[in-house]
Motif scaffolding. Sequence first.
Motif, PDB file in Angstrom:
ATOM      1  N   GLY A  67      66.512 -86.472  47.023  1.00  0.00           N
ATOM      2  CA  GLY A  67      67.322 -87.497  47.688  1.00  0.00           C
ATOM      3  C   GLY A  67      66.655 -87.948  48.978  1.00  0.00           C
ATOM      4  O   GLY A  67      66.605 -89.149  49.280  1.00  0.00           O
ATOM      5  N   LEU A  68      66.112 -86.978  49.717  1.00  0.00           N
ATOM      6  CA  LEU A  68      65.468 -87.352  50.981  1.00  0.00           C
ATOM      7  C   LEU A  68      64.232 -88.211  50.752  1.00  0.00           C
ATOM      8  O   LEU A  68      63.933 -89.101  51.556  1.00  0.00           O
TER       9      LEU A  68
ATOM     10  N   THR B 191      76.158 -90.575  46.703  1.00  0.00           N
ATOM     11  CA  THR B 191      76.047 -89.227  46.130  1.00  0.00           C
ATOM     12  C   THR B 191      77.409 -88.600  45.843  1.00  0.00           C
ATOM     13  O   THR B 191      77.623 -88.033  44.775  1.00  0.00           O
ATOM     14  N   PHE B 192      78.339 -88.674  46.807  1.00  0.00           N
ATOM     15  CA  PHE B 192      79.634 -87.998  46.640  1.00  0.00           C
ATOM     16  C   PHE B 192      80.504 -88.692  45.590  1.00  0.00           C
ATOM     17  O   PHE B 192      81.256 -88.036  44.883  1.00  0.00           O
TER      18      PHE B 192
ATOM     19  N   SER C 154      71.435 -88.658  45.957  1.00  0.00           N
ATOM     20  CA  SER C 154      70.812 -87.365  45.716  1.00  0.00           C
ATOM     21  C   SER C 154      71.211 -87.048  44.276  1.00  0.00           C
ATOM     22  O   SER C 154      72.341 -86.612  44.008  1.00  0.00           O
TER      23      SER C 154
ATOM     24  N   LYS D 242      72.764 -83.825  42.675  1.00  0.00           N
ATOM     25  CA  LYS D 242      74.179 -83.484  42.694  1.00  0.00           C
ATOM     26  C   LYS D 242      74.860 -83.896  41.386  1.00  0.00           C
ATOM     27  O   LYS D 242      74.516 -83.384  40.353  1.00  0.00           O
TER      28      LYS D 242
ATOM     29  N   LEU E 149      75.923 -79.351  45.945  1.00  0.00           N
ATOM     30  CA  LEU E 149      77.239 -79.766  45.454  1.00  0.00           C
ATOM     31  C   LEU E 149      77.039 -80.516  44.139  1.00  0.00           C
ATOM     32  O   LEU E 149      75.908 -80.827  43.753  1.00  0.00           O
TER      33      LEU E 149
ATOM     34  N   THR F  39      74.498 -76.897  55.801  1.00  0.00           N
ATOM     35  CA  THR F  39      74.021 -78.265  55.527  1.00  0.00           C
ATOM     36  C   THR F  39      73.904 -79.156  56.758  1.00  0.00           C
ATOM     37  O   THR F  39      73.168 -80.130  56.753  1.00  0.00           O
TER      38      THR F  39
ATOM     39  N   ARG G 172      83.421 -76.355  53.370  1.00  0.00           N
ATOM     40  CA  ARG G 172      83.325 -77.455  52.404  1.00  0.00           C
ATOM     41  C   ARG G 172      83.330 -76.885  50.983  1.00  0.00           C
ATOM     42  O   ARG G 172      82.665 -75.877  50.725  1.00  0.00           O
TER      43      ARG G 172
HETATM   44  O1  P1T Z   1      68.813 -82.571  48.751  1.00  0.00           O
HETATM   45  P1  P1T Z   1      68.295 -83.929  48.373  1.00  0.00           P
HETATM   46  O2  P1T Z   1      68.242 -84.164  46.898  1.00  0.00           O
HETATM   47  O3  P1T Z   1      67.007 -84.269  49.064  1.00  0.00           O
HETATM   48  O4  P1T Z   1      69.392 -84.997  48.871  1.00  0.00           O
HETATM   49  C1  P1T Z   1      69.709 -85.202  50.220  1.00  0.00           C
HETATM   50  C2  P1T Z   1      71.126 -85.692  50.357  1.00  0.00           C
HETATM   51  C3  P1T Z   1      71.371 -87.042  50.589  1.00  0.00           C
HETATM   52  N1  P1T Z   1      72.628 -87.529  50.705  1.00  0.00           N
HETATM   53  C4  P1T Z   1      73.688 -86.730  50.584  1.00  0.00           C
HETATM   54  C5  P1T Z   1      75.056 -87.303  50.725  1.00  0.00           C
HETATM   55  C6  P1T Z   1      73.536 -85.373  50.354  1.00  0.00           C
HETATM   56  O5  P1T Z   1      74.630 -84.601  50.238  1.00  0.00           O
HETATM   57  C7  P1T Z   1      72.221 -84.833  50.243  1.00  0.00           C
HETATM   58  C8  P1T Z   1      71.978 -83.373  50.026  1.00  0.00           C
HETATM   59  N2  P1T Z   1      73.070 -82.575  50.360  1.00  0.00           N
HETATM   60  C9  P1T Z   1      73.109 -81.214  50.284  1.00  0.00           C
HETATM   61  C10 P1T Z   1      72.076 -80.450  49.880  1.00  0.00           C
HETATM   62  C11 P1T Z   1      74.391 -80.613  50.684  1.00  0.00           C
HETATM   63  O6  P1T Z   1      74.671 -79.439  50.383  1.00  0.00           O
HETATM   64  O7  P1T Z   1      75.193 -81.333  51.307  1.00  0.00           O
END
Ligand code: P1T
Length: 381
Positions: free
Chosen positions: A74-75, A172-173, A192, A195, A325, A339, A359
């Motif tokens: 995701g990052l 993502t959520f 991300s 998830k 998550l 987190t 959470r």
């Molecule tokens: O972990 P990654 O796939 O790189 O995604 C980053 C990311 C981006 N945006 C949201 C809303 C996210 O929740 C995350 C990653 N979050 C977690 C690892 C967590 O436990 O909240």
Amino acid sequence: MEFNTKVIHGGQQHDPSTGAVMPPIYQTSTYAQSSPGVHKGYEYSRTGNPTRTALENALASIENGNFGLAFGSGLAAIDAVIKLLNPGDEVISTNDLYGGTYRLFTSIYENYGIKFHFIGMDNADNIEKFIHKNTKLIWVETPTNPMLNIIDIKAVGKISSKYNLKLVVDNTFATPYLQQPLNLGADIVMHSATKYLGGHSDVVMGALVVKDKTLADRLYFIQNASGAICGPMDSFLVLRGIKTLHLRMQRHCENGKAVACFLKDHPKVENVYWPGFKNHPNHEIAKAQMNDFGGMLSFTIKGNEYNKAIKILENLKVFTLAESLGGVESLSGHPASMTHASIPKEEREKTGVVDSLIRLSVGVESDKDLIADLENALKLI
Ligand code: P1T
């Protein structure tokens, strides 16, 4: 095509060489050329890989976009978006967001001369006063991680188009099962995929989806030039995950509601943050822009004692204490030390990330077992 059909068939075709119903895992780095530059559409797997293409087409379809791009996390997907900018540019971002996103913005991109304004967007009118001549992008996470605030995507979209800014929504959520930001005025949807899209806690991946061809071409250029792609095996797993997204999300929502209602009535619980409650400050917006309220929620303990929160987390047995998550299994987390530890204490406390905040990512197990697990752990404090 309806969403529940798109998750299975959207953008998909049977493998042209064998008829395989699922795309093969094309575990190859390169492709034969009959003459320099003469090939069958693939040259090198950083640039493109057929398994990744199948996934990228599925992503575009379920988010109602035209172009999908998959990344190694995701990052990495967020990183590609910020690479659209130049030194001196400004970004307006939600102030409650995933800690890693905040860290990427402040600890990496501020050093490259990009300025970030972290603001509350509960009221979209708050945004306009932060718009300057170098503002290029608005970054929205909704529901937010971990406070489950809801931001009115349509209202923010009106502002972004008035000032010709790009609106990015981290979906993502919610997932496209619950909300489709491109239909509400967003230019880029980010995930991300680690998830809910993957859904089984076995892959780390990121995704972007856009409608506009020029924007897609620039992002494809960045994806190839920077190289933060995902591999074919992971592409296959997320494609498989997407095929049951609607079924899983339905149960995540049902169980999320059951757990939220149980916690709300518990005498040792102070606040429960879940957008499905009528008294959630943005419940009406959530109702309007989402199809249901999701499986994520956070809560605090009466007295806000760090030790009590930790005791609960150490004693949950069906909920696993872990980062991440959106998988089928329920997870618990302590944002302040996990987190969101990369956000300074004063900053995170302003948004409600206090020491007793827990959470929950409510999975698809039996809701009775989830509630019993919480009940037992709460008895110990
Ligand atoms: O972990 P990654 O796939 O790189 O995604 C980053 C990311 C981006 N945006 C949201 C809303 C996210 O929740 C995350 C990653 N979050 C977690 C690892 C967590 O436990 O909240």
